[in-house]
Design an enzyme around this catalytic site. Structure first.
Site, short mmCIF file in Angstrom:
data_model
loop_
_atom_site.label_atom_id
_atom_site.label_comp_id
_atom_site.label_asym_id
_atom_site.label_seq_id
_atom_site.Cartn_x
_atom_site.Cartn_y
_atom_site.Cartn_z
N ASP A 118 0.89 -1.26 0.01
CA ASP A 118 -0.04 0.00 -0.09
C ASP A 118 0.84 1.24 -0.07
O ASP A 118 2.19 1.13 0.15
CB ASP A 118 -0.94 -0.01 1.32
CG ASP A 118 -1.76 1.29 1.23
OD1 ASP A 118 -2.30 1.53 0.20
OD2 ASP A 118 -2.30 1.62 2.33
N SER A 119 0.35 2.49 -0.19
CA SER A 119 1.06 3.84 0.04
C SER A 119 1.33 3.92 1.25
O SER A 119 2.28 4.55 1.56
CB SER A 119 0.22 4.84 -0.43
OG SER A 119 -1.12 4.87 0.04
N GLY A 177 -3.45 9.47 -3.22
CA GLY A 177 -4.81 10.05 -3.74
C GLY A 177 -4.57 11.43 -4.49
O GLY A 177 -5.21 11.36 -5.14
N CYS A 202 -4.51 -1.37 -1.80
CA CYS A 202 -4.61 0.01 -2.19
C CYS A 202 -5.72 0.28 -3.37
O CYS A 202 -5.35 -0.10 -4.52
CB CYS A 202 -3.43 0.83 -2.56
SG CYS A 202 -3.49 2.38 -2.86
N ASN A 203 -6.75 0.80 -3.16
CA ASN A 203 -7.64 1.04 -4.20
C ASN A 203 -7.24 2.09 -5.27
O ASN A 203 -7.27 1.75 -6.44
CB ASN A 203 -9.02 1.73 -3.71
CG ASN A 203 -9.90 0.88 -2.84
OD1 ASN A 203 -9.36 0.65 -1.63
ND2 ASN A 203 -10.93 0.39 -3.40
N THR A 204 -6.29 3.07 -4.70
CA THR A 204 -6.09 4.09 -5.73
C THR A 204 -5.10 3.44 -6.68
O THR A 204 -5.06 3.80 -7.88
CB THR A 204 -5.51 5.21 -4.77
OG1 THR A 204 -6.32 5.65 -3.76
CG2 THR A 204 -5.09 6.50 -5.67
N CYS A 239 -11.07 2.89 0.31
CA CYS A 239 -9.63 3.29 0.41
C CYS A 239 -9.43 2.55 1.83
O CYS A 239 -9.91 2.24 2.59
CB CYS A 239 -9.44 4.69 0.88
SG CYS A 239 -8.20 5.03 1.62
N THR A 240 -8.37 1.48 1.62
CA THR A 240 -7.86 0.69 2.76
C THR A 240 -7.46 1.40 3.95
O THR A 240 -7.59 0.68 4.99
CB THR A 240 -6.65 -0.47 2.31
OG1 THR A 240 -5.59 0.45 1.85
CG2 THR A 240 -7.28 -1.31 0.98
N HIS A 241 -7.31 2.66 3.99
CA HIS A 241 -6.97 3.36 5.35
C HIS A 241 -8.29 3.57 6.15
O HIS A 241 -8.07 3.49 7.20
CB HIS A 241 -6.17 4.68 4.88
CG HIS A 241 -5.01 4.72 4.66
ND1 HIS A 241 -4.57 4.25 3.42
CD2 HIS A 241 -3.99 5.10 5.36
CE1 HIS A 241 -3.08 4.55 3.58
NE2 HIS A 241 -2.90 4.96 4.64
N1 DGL Z 1 -4.90 3.24 1.01
C1 DGL Z 1 -4.94 3.93 -0.31
C2 DGL Z 1 -6.20 3.13 -0.95
O1 DGL Z 1 -6.65 2.37 -0.82
C3 DGL Z 1 -5.06 5.21 -0.41
C4 DGL Z 1 -3.99 6.31 0.42
C5 DGL Z 1 -3.26 7.26 -0.47
O2 DGL Z 1 -4.04 8.31 -0.69
O3 DGL Z 1 -2.28 6.94 -0.42
O4 DGL Z 1 -6.66 3.85 -1.88
#
Ligand code: DGL
Length: 271
Positions: free
Chosen positions: A17-18, A50, A81-83, A194-196
């Site tokens: 992930d990021s 993002g 990470c969705n993004t 978003c996984t966060h």
């Molecule tokens: N965890 C990331 C996601 O699922 C996004 C966080 C970011 O903006 O880096 O999209």
């Protein structure tokens, strides 16, 4: 691209992930499969994804992934990470002969629930603007009304929360407010795209203007990972390894949080 090698017993799986959001996916994978050598990699040098432009995001993920795959030789990679998933999966799959499991906004399950009338897809600005997300809505929304809501700060607030920094109720409430819509119908489900965001789930529930279903894709991703690997071998007792691209050692609060996710010591990235 080389032919795929057979997957060994106790395969190495890289969860990427990021930042810290992919820990929500790591948690589900390690609950489901005790036999995997798990490596958690966070591109904290560049977080948040993002706000990156399309080309910059593809180039960054592609080069970090080259390094990580060469170093850890995973049998499978999870882009938690969705993004990043909205853009980079085709590039990664074309370059590397290993399976990649991505993260998709849970629009299909949300809209398939019988009681769902109106859902909000809460995501980063990057995920919200991508064609990939709009195509998912087109394909799966059906009769369900979908509001696509971009949050500028919620991923950073989740990150701060886990690192023991400031993430006030007021700031979180402000980020989720646009996901609660009432005009004729009312939002009944929020898709955490978003996984966060699941890192803040307890607080999201408390701060929500009214009760809703919160959909976290992590259990489905974990099931998908398990289905791509051979039947489970003997459980491993080793801690999850961590890799931070910034090379910064986690502070004491973060180290405590990482332990809760099964992560022992962070590996030095560029040794
Ligand atoms: N965890 C990331 C996601 O699922 C996004 C966080 C970011 O903006 O880096 O999209």
């Amino acid at each position: 691209m080389n032919a795929r090698a057979p997957i060994p017993a106790n395969p190495a799986v890289l969860v990427f992930d990021s930042g810290l959001g992919g820990l929500t996916v790591l948690r589900e994978i390690s609950a489901l499969r005790r036999d995997l050598k798990l490596i958690y990699a966070a591109d904290d040098e560049v977080f948040p994804y993002g706000r990156l432009a399309d080309d910059a995001l593809i180039a960054r993920v592609s080069s970090v992934m080259d390094e990580l795959i060469a170093r850890y030789k995973p049998a499978l990679v999870v882009i938690a990470c969705n993004t990043a998933s909205t853009l980079t999966l085709p590039v990664l799959r074309a370059k590397h002969a290993i399976p990649f499991v991505g993260t998709v906004a849970a629009i299909q399950p949300a809209c398939a629930q019988w009681k769902t009338e109106r859902i909000s897809v809460l995501a980063t600005p990057g995920t919200v603007k991508r064609e990939y997300t709009r195509a998912l809505i087109e394909e799966f929304a059906g009769d369900c009304k979908v509001d696509l809501v971009g949050s500028e700060w919620l991923a950073s607030l989740a990150e701060a929360y886990l690192r023991g920094g400031e993430a006030t109720d007021e700031a979180i409430a402000k980020e989720i407010a646009p996901a609660f819509v009432k005009d004729g119908t009312r939002t009944d489900t929020v898709v955490l795209a978003c996984t966060h965001y699941p890192l803040l789930l307890d607080r999201l529930k408390l701060l929500a203007p009214w009760p809703v279903e919160w959909l976290d894709p992590a259990p489905a991703i974990a099931r998908r990972v398990a289905s791509r690997l051979p039947v489970p071998g003997l459980p491993l007792m080793e801690p999850v390894r961590a890799h931070f691209t910034s090379g910064k050692a986690p502070g004491p609060e973060l180290a405590k949080a990482l332990k809760r996710f099964g992560i022992g010591a962070a590996a030095r990235p560029h040794s």
